[in-house]
Design a protein around this motif. Structure first.
Motif, PDB file in Angstrom:
ATOM      1  N   ALA A 101     -24.873 -97.350 -74.765  1.00 24.08           N
ATOM      2  CA  ALA A 101     -24.473 -95.945 -74.924  1.00 24.08           C
ATOM      3  C   ALA A 101     -24.857 -95.146 -73.678  1.00 24.08           C
ATOM      4  O   ALA A 101     -24.094 -94.296 -73.205  1.00 24.08           O
ATOM      5  CB  ALA A 101     -25.131 -95.356 -76.168  1.00 24.08           C
ATOM      6  N   THR A 102     -26.035 -95.422 -73.132  1.00 27.01           N
ATOM      7  CA  THR A 102     -26.459 -94.746 -71.900  1.00 27.01           C
ATOM      8  C   THR A 102     -25.539 -95.113 -70.747  1.00 27.01           C
ATOM      9  O   THR A 102     -25.142 -94.251 -69.948  1.00 27.01           O
ATOM     10  CB  THR A 102     -27.909 -95.124 -71.551  1.00 27.01           C
ATOM     11  OG1 THR A 102     -28.756 -94.858 -72.659  1.00 27.01           O
ATOM     12  CG2 THR A 102     -28.400 -94.338 -70.344  1.00 27.01           C
ATOM     13  N   GLU A 138     -22.430 -93.159 -70.855  1.00 26.71           N
ATOM     14  CA  GLU A 138     -22.655 -91.789 -70.374  1.00 26.71           C
ATOM     15  C   GLU A 138     -22.710 -91.756 -68.848  1.00 26.71           C
ATOM     16  O   GLU A 138     -22.189 -90.828 -68.218  1.00 26.71           O
ATOM     17  CB  GLU A 138     -23.944 -91.243 -70.979  1.00 26.71           C
ATOM     18  CG  GLU A 138     -23.871 -91.027 -72.480  1.00 26.71           C
ATOM     19  CD  GLU A 138     -25.227 -90.786 -73.118  1.00 26.71           C
ATOM     20  OE1 GLU A 138     -25.262 -90.510 -74.333  1.00 26.71           O
ATOM     21  OE2 GLU A 138     -26.255 -90.886 -72.411  1.00 26.71           O
ATOM     22  N   THR A 178     -30.182 -92.060 -83.502  1.00 23.93           N
ATOM     23  CA  THR A 178     -28.974 -91.374 -83.068  1.00 23.93           C
ATOM     24  C   THR A 178     -29.290 -90.368 -81.963  1.00 23.93           C
ATOM     25  O   THR A 178     -28.384 -89.763 -81.391  1.00 23.93           O
ATOM     26  CB  THR A 178     -28.323 -90.627 -84.247  1.00 23.93           C
ATOM     27  OG1 THR A 178     -29.280 -89.712 -84.805  1.00 23.93           O
ATOM     28  CG2 THR A 178     -27.887 -91.595 -85.318  1.00 23.93           C
ATOM     29  N   GLY A 207     -30.527 -89.105 -78.247  1.00 24.50           N
ATOM     30  CA  GLY A 207     -30.308 -89.604 -76.896  1.00 24.50           C
ATOM     31  C   GLY A 207     -31.450 -89.222 -75.991  1.00 24.50           C
ATOM     32  O   GLY A 207     -32.569 -89.704 -76.124  1.00 24.50           O
TER      33      GLY A 207
END
Length: 332
Positions: free
Chosen positions: A43-44, A47, A286, A288
């Motif tokens: 997920a990072t 981004e 969930t 970040g």
């Protein structure tokens, strides 16, 4: 140093590490991301790509030196020679020392201190042969001024400073162009307080004032890019007061923290005894870069800006802060 960089960040799946990845991504950097939590790393990385960088992941526990070395080799193969290495991975246990287990002290030391050693060795192996590169150690105000209930964390941060000071001397002796920098952070709004192990009756919280992780991440970016980095940066007024206060009024701080430190590190909501923690295994979240304290967190730090060029100005502010700190303590 040029913005066209290859950067490796440990503890990059959440909190400050994730915020640091965002800052480098905005420059178009190639960012290698290490942590135990592969889904969060991915997920990072997504981004990072959206912000204009190139992201690559490697799932590893930094307490495993072979895994960290393998991650470094993987990143160099995929992203190119590593220019910047940021050691950031950490865990913590909130507990009175008398209730701690030896295994918990060992585990925090292996991750927080030896994890930095392993990352530093992997970076040096590559940077020294090229005679360039920068290693950035994420420190803490607690690396200088310990507080109650976080003995394992504080001790590991103290160890990082001792290790880094020795390394810095050796690099000077060798006339190396590799630089090593410590950035001492204040309390920050990161997800660590939702997954750290705790024996406190109420949910743990950072000691106010609390800063958003981007405040620290921007200082990391400066330390990485400036041609002449400082040996240390102090982020946040609370960090300045803690470091200077430790120098001038250590006994008074012992007394003050003994009286106030337990309450300051707990919120009003009761903690759950079966809440999962990340000491031995990652905990899915969930969240970040930010934790649950946005409404109480500061998005800017004047002291962080000054620390980039502090010199005599910060010395004067520090002395004033120590006097103010002493006055505050003596009137409570």
């Amino acid at each position: 140093m040029q913005p066209n960089l290859t950067v490796v960040i440990t503890g990059a799946s959440a909190g400050l590490g994730r915020a640091i990845a965002h800052e480098f991504a905005k420059l178009g950097a190639r960012v290698g991301l290490i942590s135990r939590d592969l889904p969060a790393l991915e997920a990072t990385a997504a981004e990072v790509e959206r912000l204009g960088g190139t992201g690559a992941t490697y799932a590893a526990d930094v307490s495993d030196d072979r895994a960290v070395e393998a991650g470094a080799a993987s990143f160099e193969e995929r992203l190119g020679p590593i220019d910047i290495w940021v050691n950031n991975a950490m865990i913590s246990v909130f507990s009175p020392i008398k209730e701690m287990e030896a295994a918990e002290f060992r585990r925090v030391t292996e991750v927080n201190y030896l994890g930095y050693v392993h990352g530093t060795l992997a970076a040096l192996k590559r940077m020294l042969q090229r005679n360039r590169g920068r290693i950035i150690q994420i420190g803490s105000a607690l690396a200088v001024r310990s507080i109650p209930l976080q003995a394992a964390y504080c001790a590991s941060k103290h160890a990082i400073v001792g290790f880094t000071d020795s390394l810095r001397c050796e690099l000077i002796h060798d006339k190396s162009n590799v630089k090593v920098v410590v950035v001492h952070m204040p309390a920050m709004n990161t997800p660590q307080f939702t997954w750290l192990k705790s024996r406190l009756p109420n949910l743990a919280q950072p000691v106010p004032p609390i800063y958003e992780p981007e405040v620290g991440a921007r200082v990391i970016l400066h330390a990485a890019l400036t041609s002449s980095p400082r040996r240390e940066y102090w982020v946040g007024g609370s960090t300045v007061r803690a470091i200077v206060g430790r120098k001038f009024i250590p006994g008074l701080l012992d007394f003050y923290l003994g009286k106030t430190g337990y309450k300051a590190q707990q919120g009003k909501e009761a903690d759950l005894p079966d809440r999962p923690d990340n000491v031995w295994h990652p905990v899915s979240t969930t969240l970040g870069a930010h934790g649950p304290f946005d409404k109480r967190s500061r998005p800017f730090s004047l002291e962080a800006q000054v620390s980039k060029h502090r010199g005599w100005f910060v010395l004067g502010c520090g002395l004033f802060g120590a006097a103010l700190c002493a006055r505050t303590f003596l009137t409570r």
